[in-house]
Design a protein around this motif. Structure first.
Motif, mmCIF file in Angstrom:
data_model
loop_
_atom_site.group_PDB
_atom_site.id
_atom_site.type_symbol
_atom_site.label_atom_id
_atom_site.label_comp_id
_atom_site.label_asym_id
_atom_site.label_seq_id
_atom_site.Cartn_x
_atom_site.Cartn_y
_atom_site.Cartn_z
ATOM 1 N N SER A 274 0.830 -1.205 0.000
ATOM 2 C CA SER A 274 0.000 0.000 0.000
ATOM 3 C C SER A 274 0.865 1.256 0.000
ATOM 4 O O SER A 274 2.033 1.231 0.403
ATOM 5 C CB SER A 274 -0.919 0.023 1.212
ATOM 6 O OG SER A 274 -0.173 0.227 2.380
ATOM 7 N N SER B 5 0.566 3.673 1.950
ATOM 8 C CA SER B 5 0.934 3.986 3.346
ATOM 9 C C SER B 5 2.208 3.268 3.762
ATOM 10 O O SER B 5 3.039 3.841 4.462
ATOM 11 C CB SER B 5 -0.172 3.584 4.321
ATOM 12 O OG SER B 5 -1.406 3.521 3.697
ATOM 13 N N GLU B 6 2.353 2.016 3.332
ATOM 14 C CA GLU B 6 3.572 1.285 3.678
ATOM 15 C C GLU B 6 4.799 1.925 3.044
ATOM 16 O O GLU B 6 5.862 2.013 3.668
ATOM 17 C CB GLU B 6 3.480 -0.164 3.189
ATOM 18 C CG GLU B 6 2.549 -1.038 4.000
ATOM 19 C CD GLU B 6 2.401 -2.415 3.384
ATOM 20 O OE1 GLU B 6 2.901 -3.387 3.974
ATOM 21 O OE2 GLU B 6 1.782 -2.525 2.291
ATOM 22 N N GLN C 272 4.430 11.110 5.261
ATOM 23 C CA GLN C 272 3.011 10.768 5.218
ATOM 24 C C GLN C 272 2.617 10.338 3.810
ATOM 25 O O GLN C 272 3.237 10.762 2.837
ATOM 26 C CB GLN C 272 2.153 11.963 5.650
ATOM 27 C CG GLN C 272 2.323 12.319 7.123
ATOM 28 C CD GLN C 272 2.008 11.165 8.045
ATOM 29 O OE1 GLN C 272 0.933 10.570 7.972
ATOM 30 N NE2 GLN C 272 2.948 10.824 8.926
ATOM 31 N N LYS C 273 1.572 9.529 3.709
ATOM 32 C CA LYS C 273 1.224 8.973 2.397
ATOM 33 C C LYS C 273 0.861 10.043 1.362
ATOM 34 O O LYS C 273 1.154 9.885 0.178
ATOM 35 C CB LYS C 273 0.105 7.930 2.513
ATOM 36 C CG LYS C 273 -1.203 8.422 3.069
ATOM 37 C CD LYS C 273 -2.222 7.281 3.185
ATOM 38 C CE LYS C 273 -3.507 7.782 3.834
ATOM 39 N NZ LYS C 273 -4.581 6.776 3.826
#
Lengths: 197, 197
Positions: A25, A27-28, A36-37
């Motif tokens: 993802s 986010s990962e 931050q994503k």
DNA sequence: GTCTATAGAGTGATAGAC
DNA sequence: GTCTATCACTCTATAGAC
């Protein structure tokens, strides 16, 4: 290319290799970069675009290195030996990227998919050309150049993906095994029954 | 096994093959079966379990068919020829399931992953045994049995995944090409420089 | 160039009716 | 054995502050 753009790319290569493109993802990736994503989207317009950049750079570099290694070499058998060794070297050198380029084609948009497949075809054509010339010159046994080129490339590519730097075989030893196996398989006179097609 | 359980399995095989395991959703599988997604869970406890069932059945059948084909064959070279032909035949016959079994290992839980890897190792061991006996008997050239078995298997597996039933080559022709290439690559006396490791 | 906040959709899986 | 409804969550991507 800022430093963060490079970091995002290399963190993505690592995650796509370990978990796969779909299982990774944004986010990962962001967490791996320490941001931050949302910040990812300042550098790349989408997750798919990131995948495409990784694959595209890999395919371009792959073909360029092979062309460079083959230039000036005219002997057919030597051209094949050189091509095999260089293919193995490149795939060992950039193991993760090459694994992604070979296994994540389904993650691409149709447009990007076409770009990568064209580059792959162009690369394979270099091997097919060597095989066809070798057959014409009577150095290699008759055989379907496309099928044989796929066989050779899959063999070496897969070999590179099992390789572990700490393992019991060196890069040179692996290259030698494949080079020997492939040249023996191609050469005229090394027959069992006969080559089909 | 009710009919719907079979339908779910075969629809899943088709979707996992075309789109990949992670890119396929339970809703898509349900839609392909003409039922609602909740109904899937009456037949299989989870999406991962469905994947495991597909892989496990494939690996079991694969090893069983090879064992059956080799039983009674004592000549080393013939054993390798038979093993190669049977591997290709099975992979062409059940192309989608084999592709999944080779590419979706990352979708399994650690427990299920171990089961499949053990079955794969057991299958590879059959090939390594033939190579080692062939080398001892002086029929095959010296070489690392593990590396050579991976090479042979990857070669044939990949070949089966390019195959299109409507394509220009028949199953027999493909098997012949691989059988010839592999035996020539293995046999003693077909040298280039020497085989490493 | 990175942040917080959130939109908008989809996910695997469960509860309980029929 | 299949349904409807929904839970609890995750996902990619965007808006707008700083």
């Amino acid at each position: 290319m800022t430093d963060m753009k490079t970091t995002i790319k290399s963190v993505s290569i690592d995650l796509f290799f370990r978990k796969g493109y779909f299982a990774t993802s944004i986010s990962e990736i962001a967490a791996g970069c320490g941001i931050q994503k949302a910040s990812i989207y300042y550098h790349y317009p989408s997750k798919e675009d990131l995948l495409f950049h990784i694959m595209n750079a890999t395919m371009t570099d792959l073909t360029d290195s092979l062309r460079r290694c083959l230039s000036g070499e005219t002997d057919i058998e030597q051209r094949m030996r050189t091509a095999v060794r260089e293919h193995v070297r490149f795939h060992l050198d950039r193991q993760k990227e090459n694994f992604i380029a070979n296994s994540e084609l389904r993650g691409l948009t149709p447009e990007h998919y076409q770009v990568i497949v064209e580059k792959r075809d162009e690369y394979e054509e270099i091997f097919q050309d060597i095989i066809r010339r070798g057959t014409q010159a009577g150095v290699f046994a008759d055989g379907d150049a496309k099928i044989l080129s796929y066989a050779i490339l899959t063999l070496c590519t897969a070999g590179a993906s099992w390789y572990k730097p700490a393992g019991r075989l060196s890069v040179k030893e692996i290259s030698d095994i494949y080079e020997q196996f492939i040249i023996a398989g191609l050469k005229k006179g090394n027959f069992g029954p006969m080559r089909g097609a």
